[in-house]
Scaffold this active site. Structure first.
Site, PDB file in Angstrom:
ATOM      1  N   SER A 139       0.951  -1.059  -0.046  1.00  0.00           N
ATOM      2  CA  SER A 139       0.078  -0.056   0.073  1.00  0.00           C
ATOM      3  C   SER A 139       0.785   1.295   0.122  1.00  0.00           C
ATOM      4  CB  SER A 139      -0.907   0.103   1.217  1.00  0.00           C
ATOM      5  OG  SER A 139      -1.488   1.224   1.547  1.00  0.00           O
ATOM      6  N   TYR A 152      -1.807  -0.708  10.565  1.00  0.00           N
ATOM      7  CA  TYR A 152      -1.806  -0.982   9.057  1.00  0.00           C
ATOM      8  C   TYR A 152      -0.484  -0.710   8.315  1.00  0.00           C
ATOM      9  CZ  TYR A 152      -3.662  -0.982   4.430  1.00  0.00           C
ATOM     10  OH  TYR A 152      -3.886  -1.347   3.068  1.00  0.00           O
TER      11      TYR A 152
END
Length: 241
Positions: A139, A152
């Site tokens: 990501s 995350y």
């Protein structure tokens, strides 16, 4: 695409978002796709949409037994695995001070441990054949850290580190990391602090690119000749900072 160009591709988290778009796109290109996810009804719909070019298999990436069964199914059906797309992921955002430990564990289990389990299940066969390709989805949060995304981001930084180590340890196996920015998916639909979830959803609705854009980036890396390894791709909306 002829038979020698067609690859056996496994895609995790294929019931929605990037995984679903990737399975659909690679199947349309002529690859033989095995799509894994927990929501088997969605996998069945995807297989029907793709006229059987996608084979759906129930999969929980947080279970090593489930991941091994997923790979064993592909081996029994096609005799090999050419490409694994480790896509399954979750993103319940919250400040660390909220101490949502269960959600921290979930992100570690799915985003990092699930990626490791996928590698563990396919790597021996790829090494034995002297070829293979592992695509890990990180990501833009694996390149930067924002408030409410610390855990995350930690898992996505780890996916990049893991991928680079895997690349350096293998001469015959290609390793690609794809880092999406805001993309239409279900990542912002569940878990996390309500305010953080709402903010992420609003940013996604304002900026997001279609999941198909990430699928095309994956397809580009997969399509390269065996001696060309596209190591890292960052794909985000033009307006994303």
């Amino acid at each position: 695409m002829n038979a020698t160009e067609s690859k056996v591709v496994l895609v995790t988290g294929a019931s929605s978002g990037i995984g679903q778009a990737t399975a659909r796109h690679l199947a349309a290109m002529g690859h033989r796709v095995v799509a894994g996810a927990r929501r088997t009804d969605r996998l069945a719909a995807l297989a029907a949409e793709c006229d059987g070019a996608v084979n759906g298999v129930e999969l929980d990436v947080a279970s090593l037994d489930s991941v091994h069964a997923f790979v064993a199914h592909a081996m029994a059906r096609y005799g090999r695995v050419d490409v694994l797309v480790n896509n399954a992921g979750v993103m319940p955002l919250s400040p660390i001070a909220d101490l949502r430990v269960h959600e921290w564990d979930q992100m570690i289990d799915v985003n990092l441990r699930g990626t490791l389990y996928g590698i563990a299940a396919v790597l021996p066969g790829m090494r034995a054949r002297g070829s293979g390709h592992i695509v890990n989805i990180s990501s833009v949060s694996g390149h930067r850290v924002d408030p409410t995304a610390a855990v995350y981001s930690a898992t996505k930084f780890a996916v990049r580190a893991l991928s680079e180590g895997l690349r350096q340890e293998n001469d015959d196996i290609r390793v690609t990391v794809v880092s999406p920015g805001f993309t239409h998916s279900e990542l912002t639909h569940q878990g996390g602090a309500p305010d953080a979830r709402s903010a992420a959803r609003a940013a996604t609705e304002r900026l997001a690119i279609p999941a198909a854009a990430i699928a095309e980036a994956i397809a580009f890396a997969v399509a390269q000749p065996p001696n060309v390894d596209v190591n890292e791709l960052v794909v985000r909306p033009t307006a994303q900072r």
